[in-house]
Design a protein around this motif. Structure first.
Motif, PDB file in Angstrom:
ATOM      1  N   HIS A   1       9.567   4.124   4.214  1.00 10.93           N
ATOM      2  CA  HIS A   1       9.185   5.296   4.100  1.00 10.93           C
ATOM      3  C   HIS A   1      10.354   6.688   3.378  1.00 10.93           C
ATOM      4  CE1 HIS A   1      10.978   7.235   7.585  1.00 10.93           C
ATOM      5  NE2 HIS A   1      11.871   8.316   7.215  1.00 10.93           N
ATOM      6  N   PHE A   2      10.099   7.479   1.889  1.00 17.53           N
ATOM      7  CA  PHE A   2      11.007   8.262   1.736  1.00 17.53           C
ATOM      8  C   PHE A   2      10.469   9.693   1.719  1.00 17.53           C
ATOM      9  CE2 PHE A   2      11.113   4.066   0.211  1.00 17.53           C
ATOM     10  CZ  PHE A   2      12.072   3.710   0.164  1.00 17.53           C
TER      11      PHE A   2
ATOM     12  N   ILE B   1       2.905  12.056   9.862  1.00 17.67           N
ATOM     13  CA  ILE B   1       2.870  11.772  10.617  1.00 17.67           C
ATOM     14  C   ILE B   1       5.050  11.779  10.931  1.00 17.67           C
ATOM     15  CG2 ILE B   1       3.524  10.729  12.631  1.00 17.67           C
ATOM     16  CD1 ILE B   1       0.694   9.814  12.190  1.00 17.67           C
ATOM     17  N   THR B   2       4.894  11.059  10.271  1.00 17.21           N
ATOM     18  CA  THR B   2       6.395  11.125   9.592  1.00 17.21           C
ATOM     19  C   THR B   2       7.013  12.353   8.986  1.00 17.21           C
ATOM     20  OG1 THR B   2       6.535   8.366   8.430  1.00 17.21           O
ATOM     21  CG2 THR B   2       8.320   9.809   8.123  1.00 17.21           C
TER      22      THR B   2
ATOM     23  N   THR C   1       7.087  16.168   0.159  1.00 19.82           N
ATOM     24  CA  THR C   1       6.540  14.899   0.243  1.00 19.82           C
ATOM     25  C   THR C   1       7.250  14.027   0.836  1.00 19.82           C
ATOM     26  OG1 THR C   1       5.838  16.104  -1.784  1.00 19.82           O
ATOM     27  CG2 THR C   1       4.938  13.691  -1.550  1.00 19.82           C
ATOM     28  N   CYS C   2       6.736  13.283   1.581  1.00 17.39           N
ATOM     29  CA  CYS C   2       6.280  11.973   2.403  1.00 17.39           C
ATOM     30  C   CYS C   2       6.127  10.297   1.767  1.00 17.39           C
ATOM     31  CB  CYS C   2       6.775  11.911   4.107  1.00 17.39           C
ATOM     32  SG  CYS C   2       7.120  10.205   4.559  1.00 17.39           S
ATOM     33  N   ILE C   3       6.667  10.240   1.369  1.00 20.95           N
ATOM     34  CA  ILE C   3       5.683   8.830   0.285  1.00 20.95           C
ATOM     35  C   ILE C   3       6.210   7.567   1.043  1.00 20.95           C
ATOM     36  CG2 ILE C   3       6.063   7.199  -1.575  1.00 20.95           C
ATOM     37  CD1 ILE C   3       6.752   8.964  -3.567  1.00 20.95           C
ATOM     38  N   GLN C   4       4.722   6.800   2.104  1.00 21.50           N
ATOM     39  CA  GLN C   4       4.981   5.874   3.212  1.00 21.50           C
ATOM     40  C   GLN C   4       4.419   4.530   2.119  1.00 21.50           C
ATOM     41  OE1 GLN C   4       5.387   6.919   6.246  1.00 21.50           O
ATOM     42  NE2 GLN C   4       5.266   5.189   7.167  1.00 21.50           N
ATOM     43  N   VAL C   5       5.585   3.020   2.518  1.00 21.57           N
ATOM     44  CA  VAL C   5       5.038   1.749   1.682  1.00 21.57           C
ATOM     45  C   VAL C   5       4.715   0.814   3.309  1.00 21.57           C
ATOM     46  CG1 VAL C   5       5.895   0.438   0.314  1.00 21.57           C
ATOM     47  CG2 VAL C   5       6.427   2.094   0.131  1.00 21.57           C
ATOM     48  N   PHE C   6       3.370   0.290   3.016  1.00 24.29           N
ATOM     49  CA  PHE C   6       3.114  -0.334   3.959  1.00 24.29           C
ATOM     50  C   PHE C   6       3.252  -1.993   3.181  1.00 24.29           C
ATOM     51  CE2 PHE C   6       0.707   0.726   8.201  1.00 24.29           C
ATOM     52  CZ  PHE C   6       1.479   2.316   8.181  1.00 24.29           C
ATOM     53  N   PHE C   7       4.103  -2.968   3.870  1.00 19.35           N
ATOM     54  CA  PHE C   7       3.919  -4.217   3.477  1.00 19.35           C
ATOM     55  C   PHE C   7       3.061  -5.384   4.255  1.00 19.35           C
ATOM     56  CE2 PHE C   7       8.438  -2.317   3.340  1.00 19.35           C
ATOM     57  CZ  PHE C   7       8.897  -2.013   1.433  1.00 19.35           C
TER      58      PHE C   7
ATOM     59  N   PHE D   1       0.653  -1.679  -0.320  1.00 17.28           N
ATOM     60  CA  PHE D   1      -0.396   0.167   0.268  1.00 17.28           C
ATOM     61  C   PHE D   1       1.246   1.424   0.035  1.00 17.28           C
ATOM     62  CE2 PHE D   1      -2.911  -3.397   1.717  1.00 17.28           C
ATOM     63  CZ  PHE D   1      -3.736  -2.947   1.404  1.00 17.28           C
ATOM     64  N   ILE D   2       0.785   1.809  -0.645  1.00 17.78           N
ATOM     65  CA  ILE D   2       1.444   3.766  -0.989  1.00 17.78           C
ATOM     66  C   ILE D   2       0.382   4.732  -1.070  1.00 17.78           C
ATOM     67  CG2 ILE D   2       3.227   4.567  -3.007  1.00 17.78           C
ATOM     68  CD1 ILE D   2       3.661   1.567  -4.019  1.00 17.78           C
ATOM     69  N   ASP D   3       0.967   5.907  -0.393  1.00 26.59           N
ATOM     70  CA  ASP D   3       0.734   6.652   0.066  1.00 26.59           C
ATOM     71  C   ASP D   3       1.694   7.565   0.429  1.00 26.59           C
ATOM     72  OD1 ASP D   3      -1.446   8.896  -0.799  1.00 26.59           O
ATOM     73  OD2 ASP D   3      -2.434   7.217   0.272  1.00 26.59           O
ATOM     74  N   PHE D   4       0.997   9.184  -0.419  1.00 24.65           N
ATOM     75  CA  PHE D   4       1.879  10.279   0.315  1.00 24.65           C
ATOM     76  C   PHE D   4       1.021  11.055   1.109  1.00 24.65           C
ATOM     77  CE2 PHE D   4      -0.318  11.524  -3.334  1.00 24.65           C
ATOM     78  CZ  PHE D   4      -0.963  12.777  -3.337  1.00 24.65           C
ATOM     79  N   TYR D   5       1.617  12.329   2.046  1.00 27.05           N
ATOM     80  CA  TYR D   5       1.435  13.414   2.121  1.00 27.05           C
ATOM     81  C   TYR D   5       2.525  13.968   1.663  1.00 27.05           C
ATOM     82  CZ  TYR D   5      -0.102  17.229   5.281  1.00 27.05           C
ATOM     83  OH  TYR D   5      -0.462  18.281   5.955  1.00 27.05           O
ATOM     84  N   SER D   6       1.643  15.509   1.058  1.00 29.55           N
ATOM     85  CA  SER D   6       2.582  16.443   1.196  1.00 29.55           C
ATOM     86  C   SER D   6       2.035  18.298   1.954  1.00 29.55           C
ATOM     87  CB  SER D   6       2.043  16.922  -0.068  1.00 29.55           C
ATOM     88  OG  SER D   6       3.021  16.962  -1.419  1.00 29.55           O
ATOM     89  N   ASP D   7       3.043  19.111   2.782  1.00 34.60           N
ATOM     90  CA  ASP D   7       2.659  19.825   3.280  1.00 34.60           C
ATOM     91  C   ASP D   7       3.136  21.037   2.110  1.00 34.60           C
ATOM     92  OD1 ASP D   7       5.941  19.914   2.844  1.00 34.60           O
ATOM     93  OD2 ASP D   7       6.333  19.953   4.719  1.00 34.60           O
ATOM     94  N   GLU D   8       3.550  22.426   2.789  1.00 38.52           N
ATOM     95  CA  GLU D   8       3.621  23.317   1.416  1.00 38.52           C
ATOM     96  C   GLU D   8       5.235  23.138   1.007  1.00 38.52           C
ATOM     97  OE1 GLU D   8       5.813  23.960   5.542  1.00 38.52           O
ATOM     98  OE2 GLU D   8       3.917  23.897   4.931  1.00 38.52           O
ATOM     99  N   LYS D   9       6.307  22.671   1.406  1.00 43.14           N
ATOM    100  CA  LYS D   9       6.899  22.785   0.000  1.00 43.14           C
ATOM    101  C   LYS D   9       7.557  21.080  -0.160  1.00 43.14           C
ATOM    102  CE  LYS D   9      12.004  23.733   0.937  1.00 43.14           C
ATOM    103  NZ  LYS D   9      13.393  24.231   1.727  1.00 43.14           N
TER     104      LYS D   9
END
Length: 621
Positions: free
Chosen positions: A282-283, A361-362, A265-271, A255-263
Motif C-alpha cells: 500500500h501507498f 482500513i489501511t 488517498t491510499c492505493i492498495q495493490v494485491f499480487f 489488483f489495484i484500487d484506492f480509497y480517499s477520505d476528505e484529505k
C-alpha cells in the motif's frame, strides 16, 4: 525574469514533457502531455478547479521548460526517466530500488538450487513471486530445506562430471550429495517436482506420502523417524497456509484500487500469482483527495511498474485515464502483451472491492498512528525542553556524526527530526575534504562550517528574492543540535557556531560501556534521564538514526572504492561493465558468490567476461 505570458503563447501543439521549476532552479514537477499548449496553460488559468496540491505547486513555479516528443508514448517514457532523475516533490514518488523477493529454482541446472533472490530475469529458470513479506519468504525456504535435502552450494554439478568429497551438509542429512553422485539426476528431479507442486499449492500427494511414512515408522516402533516425518508434515501445512486461494485461474494478476477520505488517498495493490494472493502493498498520498482519480491511478501505474521487477499479464483497476496508452507502455516494458482491465461484475470485481476495503482500513490505521505518534512526540519534545531548560520546544533537531576506518573514506552526516519525526528529505551527507587521517574533531568542524556557511549564503540569496527561508536546502536552521558523542564533539560545534555568530543550543548524546544511549551532555554537565522515559526513547532513536545513516554512507563509498580497484584487474572488464556489476551486485563479495547465470543476466556481461570473473576470483581465493 521568466516571461510567462510569452512562453505560454509559444507553446507547441505537440506531445511532450514539461518541467516546472521554483525560484532556486529546482525541478518541482514533471508531467507529460498529448498537446503541450493545452496542458501547461491549464495550470495558469483559474485555480478554482485545481486540487490543493496543484494550487500549492503553482504558487512555487518560477519558470518552466519543455521537451517535444514524436508521440505520447515517448512522452510517457521520458516523463518516467525525468521523475527518477529529479525526484520532484509534487510528483508521485515510489522507491525505485524496491525489488520484491522471489523464490528461484534453477531448473536449467542438472541439480537445481532453491533460494531467495530479488533479481528477476528471463534466464530459463523458474520464479515464484513477487512476495511483499520478506520474512515469510525466508521462512518458506527454511521449511522447504527441512522437508527436502537439497544442495545449497553454488558449485556447477553435472551428472557424470567430476566427483568431489561431500561437505558437512551431507553428514548432517541436509543434502543428498549430488557432487559425489550419491543421488541421480532423476531422483533429485523428483524432489524439485514436489517443491514446484508445493509452491503451486498442490500439496495433497506430498501430505499423503508423508502421512503414510509417518504411520509406517510408528507401527515399526521407529518413533524418532516418525517424529521427523511429523515435523515435515507440519512444515508442508505451514507453507500451504501462507497462500490463500482467491481465483480459479492460474495467471499472474495484480489488483489495484484506492480509497480517499476528505484529505488523503491510499492505493492498495494485491499480487495474485498462480491463482493465489501471495502479498500486498500500500501507498499513502497526502493532500490528494480532490485530485482526478483516473490520472492518479495512471501516474501510480507508471511509477510503480517503472520500478518493480515483474509486470503481470493482467492488471485490474477501477478506472484509469488512458487505458490504451498504459497497456502499450507496460507491454513495451514487459516485452509481451499486458492487459489493463476494469471489471464490472463477477469474481474480479469482488476481489477489487476487497482491495478497496483494505485500502480504507489501511488509511484509517495510518491516520490513527499519525495522531498517536504526534501526541507521543509532543510529550517527548516537552520533556526534552524541560531537561535542557529551553524556552521553546525544539521542533527541528539536527544530529551529526562522523564515520571512518583508520581515516579512510571519512564522511560526515546530518539527519533531521521535525516535531519528533525523521525528515529524510532534509538528510545531508558530506565527504571530508580538508582533513587527513582519523581526526573526528576537525572532520566535525569541517562539516558544520560547510553546513552553516552554505545556510547563511542561502538565507542572503532568499532574502534578496523575498522568499520563505524554508524553501532552501540549508537555510532552515535547527532549534537544537545533537552531536553523536560527548564534550569534545559538543565543544567543536559550540566553537563553530560562535565563530559564525549563530546561537543554537548544542548537546551531546553519550553511550554507556555496552554502546547503549545513556544520556545527554549539555553545558558541560551530563544530565540524568530515566531509561524508559519518552524523551530517552526519542534520543535513542535520533542517535541510532544518525549512526545508521553515517555507517551506510561510509560503507557505500568504501565498497565502491574496493569494487572498482579489484574489478580493474579483471581482463575485459572495462568501465561500463564495472558500473553494471556495481549497480547489480553492490559489493565484491556478492560478485564473487554470483553464479554464471547471474553474471550473464547482468547487462553487457557476455560469456567470456563472466568466465574471466569466475576465473579471477577462483585464482585469488
Amino acid at each position: 525574469m521568466f516571461d510567462f505570458e510569452y512562453q505560454l503563447k509559444i507553446l507547441p501543439d505537440k506531445p511532450g514533457v514539461y518541467i516546472m521549476k521554483n525560484s532556486l532552479g529546482e525541478v518541482i514537477y514533471v508531467g507529460k502531455a498529448k498537446i503541450l499548449k493545452n496542458r501547461v496553460r491549464q495550470y495558469f488559468q483559474s485555480s478554482k478547479n485545481h486540487s490543493e496540491k496543484v494550487r500549492a505547486m503553482v504558487k512555487n513555479i518560477a519558470e518552466f521548460e519543455y521537451i517535444i516528443t514524436d508521440n505520447e508514448m515517448e512522452a510517457l517514457i521520458l516523463e518516467g526517466n525525468l521523475i527518477k532523475k529529479y525526484s520532484p516533490r509534487y510528483n508521485i514518488l515510489l522507491k525505485d530500488d524496491k525489488f520484491y523477493p522471489f523464490i528461484k529454482i534453477t531448473t536449467n541446472e542438472d541439480f537445481p538450487r532453491v533460494f531467495v533472490t530479488r533479481n528477476y530475469a528471463k534466464d530459463g529458470n523458474m520464479y515464484f513471486g513477487p512476495y511483499t513479506n520478506g520474512t515469510a519468504v525466508y521462512e518458506t525456504i527454511n521449511l522447504i530445506n527441512k522437508i527436502f535435502p537439497l544442495r545449497t552450494c553454488k558449485r556447477v554439478i553435472i551428472e557424470g562430471g567430476e566427483l568431489t568429497t561431500p561437505c558437512l551438509y551431507y553428514h548432517i542429512h541436509q543434502c543428498k550429495a549430488p557432487c559425489a553422485a550419491y543421488i541421480s539426476k532423476a531422483e533429485y528431479g523428483e524432489m524439485i517436482k514436489s517443491i514446484i507442486d508445493l509452491l503451486h499449492g498442490k500439496n495433497s500427494s506430498i501430505v499423503k506420502d508423508l502421512k503414510e511414512k509417518m504411520e509406517a515408522s510408528a507401527e515399526n516402533l521407529e518413533f524418532e523417524v516418525a517424529a521427523k516425518y511429523r515435523d515435515k508434515l507440519v512444515a508442508v501445512e505451514a507453507i500451504a497456509e501462507k497462500q490463500k486461494i482467491f481465483t480459479s485461474r492460474s495467471e499472474d494478476e495484480d489488483f489495484i484500487d484506492f480509497y480517499s477520505d476528505e484529505k488523503d488517498t491510499c492505493i492498495q495493490v494485491f499480487f495474485v500469482r498462480e491463482g493465489k494472493v501471495n502479498g500486498r502493498e500500500h501507498f499513502t498520498f497526502e493532500n490528494t483527495a480532490d485530485e482526478n482519480k483516473e490520472e492518479l491511478i495512471q501516474d501510480f501505474i507508471s511509477s510503480f511498474y517503472g520500478g518493480t521487477a515483474l509486470i503481470p499479464r493482467n492488471i485490474y483497476v477501477p478506472e484509469v485515464a488512458d487505458l490504451t496508452l498504459m497497456e502499450q507502455y507496460l507491454t513495451t516494458k514487459k516485452g509481451s502483451r499486458v492487459f489493463i482491465k476494469i471489471p464490472q461484475k463477477g469474481e474480479k470485481k469482488e476481489l477489487l472491492n476487497m482491495v478497496r476495503s483494505n485500502a480504507k482500513i489501511t488509511l484509517e490505521q495510518f491516520k490513527t498512528k499519525i495522531l498517536q505518534d504526534k501526541e507521543i512526540n509532543k510529550i517527548s519534545l516537552t520533556e526534552l525542553a524541560a531537561v535542557l531548560q529551553l524556552e521553546e520546544l525544539p521542533l527541528r533537531i539536527e544530529a551529526y556524526d562522523i564515520s571512518n576506518i583508520q581515516g579512510m573514506d571519512s564522511v560526515g552526516t546530518m539527519v533531521v527530526f521535525e516535531e519528533g519525526k525523521a525528515k529524510n528529505s532534509d538528510y545531508r551527507r558530506f565527504k571530508i575534504k580538508s582533513v587527513q587521517g582519523a581526526n573526528d574533531y576537525d572532520s566535525m568542524r569541517e562539516i558544520l562550517k560547510r553546513r552553516f556557511l552554505h545556510g547563511l549564503e542561502e538565507i542572503k540569496s532568499i532574502q534578496e528574492r523575498n522568499l520563505e527561508l524554508s524553501k532552501g536546502k540549508f537555510s532552515y536552521f535547527p532549534d537544537l543540535i545533537m552531536m553523536d558523542g560527548g564534550k569534545g564533539q559538543v565543544n567543536v560545534a559550540v566553537e563553530v557556531l560562535r565563530e559564525l555568530n549563530i546561537e543554537i543550543p548544542v548537546c551531546g548524546m553519550v553511550k554507556d560501556d555496552r554502546h547503549r544511549t545513556r544520556g545527554l551532555i549539555f553545558n558541560g554537565v551530563e544530565l540524568a534521564i530515566a531509561p524508559n522515559s519518552n524523551v530517552m526513547h526519542m534520543i535513542t532513536r535520533i542517535q541510532d538514526e544518525v549512526h545508521r545513516f553515517s555507517i551506510t554512507y561510509h560503507r557505500s563509498l568504501r565498497d565502491k572504492r574496493t569494487l572498482h580497484s579489484i574489478l580493474e584487474d579483471i581482463p575485459s572488464i572495462g568501465e561500463k561493465r564495472r558500473r553494471n556489476l556495481l549497480m547489480k551486485f553492490g559489493s565484491v563479495e556478492n560478485i564473487r558468490k554470483a553464479s554464471m547465470e547471474e553474471l550473464l543476466a547482468t547487462p553487457s556481461i557476455d560469456k567470456k567476461a563472466a568466465e574471466n570473473i569466475k576465473r579471477y576470483f577462483k585464482d585469488k581465493k
